[in-house]
Enzyme design. Sequence first.
Site, PDB file in Angstrom:
ATOM      1  N   THR A  24      16.607  38.848  52.973  1.00  0.00           N
ATOM      2  CA  THR A  24      17.626  37.828  53.200  1.00  0.00           C
ATOM      3  C   THR A  24      17.203  36.531  52.518  1.00  0.00           C
ATOM      4  OG1 THR A  24      16.574  36.995  55.220  1.00  0.00           O
ATOM      5  CG2 THR A  24      18.152  38.818  55.467  1.00  0.00           C
ATOM      6  N   VAL A  70      12.870  41.481  55.998  1.00  0.00           N
ATOM      7  CA  VAL A  70      14.270  41.789  55.719  1.00  0.00           C
ATOM      8  C   VAL A  70      14.667  41.004  54.483  1.00  0.00           C
ATOM      9  CG1 VAL A  70      16.616  41.862  56.627  1.00  0.00           C
ATOM     10  CG2 VAL A  70      14.671  42.060  58.197  1.00  0.00           C
ATOM     11  N   ASN A  84      21.241  36.435  67.536  1.00  0.00           N
ATOM     12  CA  ASN A  84      20.577  36.640  66.255  1.00  0.00           C
ATOM     13  C   ASN A  84      20.110  35.347  65.593  1.00  0.00           C
ATOM     14  OD1 ASN A  84      20.154  38.115  63.505  1.00  0.00           O
ATOM     15  ND2 ASN A  84      21.657  36.521  63.056  1.00  0.00           N
ATOM     16  N   TYR A 136       6.763  29.833  65.176  1.00  0.00           N
ATOM     17  CA  TYR A 136       7.612  31.014  65.094  1.00  0.00           C
ATOM     18  C   TYR A 136       7.128  32.106  66.039  1.00  0.00           C
ATOM     19  CZ  TYR A 136      10.579  34.559  62.865  1.00  0.00           C
ATOM     20  OH  TYR A 136      11.519  35.528  62.621  1.00  0.00           O
TER      21      TYR A 136
END
Length: 245
Positions: free
Chosen positions: A190, A188, A91, A155
């Site tokens: 986060t 997400v 992860n 990325y």
Amino acid sequence: MATDFTGKTVVVTGGARGQGAAHTALFAELGATVHSLDLLDDLGTALQKDLTGRGLDVTYRHHDVTSEADWDALVAHLGERHGSLDALVNNAGIVHTAEIPEENLARFQQVLSVNTTGVFLGMNKCWALLAGARGSIVNTASVYGLHSNPGYVAYTASKAAVVGMTRTAAIEGAPLGIRANCVSPGTVQTQQLADEGRSYVREATPMDRGAAPSEISHVVAFLASPAASFVTGVEVPVDGGFSAH
């Protein structure tokens, strides 16, 4: 989806916060012995204290996913303590944005080192332990593994590689009983998203929100579980419909 991981051993990288912390908590709640790896020691030890205080079996370990020595030490420890590994959740990841003319080699290579080399090393070093348990690999890719936007050259390269490596791992692992899949989250909620700022993916998500980290975790747990026993080599978007465009 509730799945029983009692008696199973699970490794989660980037496990101290965000999606990794949610994965660590869910696997532990489902009965697993979880080894949560990260460089964020304060957050990692706090998470361990919280979860063990609830009677769950979680060990935090300082670990650099780009370090071959750290992986060797982890595998030796797992081999001694458990003898095999039921699930490896790769992860850990970082994001950095710059358009191609402004990107530089050092920053580009740093993203690939964590997001791509870290995943390779995890699979490479844990392979024999996974084979011993006929275990499962779940890698974290991204919707930017198949899509992109200005500023994401590093990325996107890193996550596209994760998708490709996962497919290779599935083919090579099948004769040994190892399954390999990846999840591709969209937005997400986060700290990483907050650090990143404006999100094109969030703005283009039909469900008009970001995911809670736990919504990714339940898909990860399914893929790692016997309920997905005939699922391998797939990339699963968990993106609120973004990839439907």
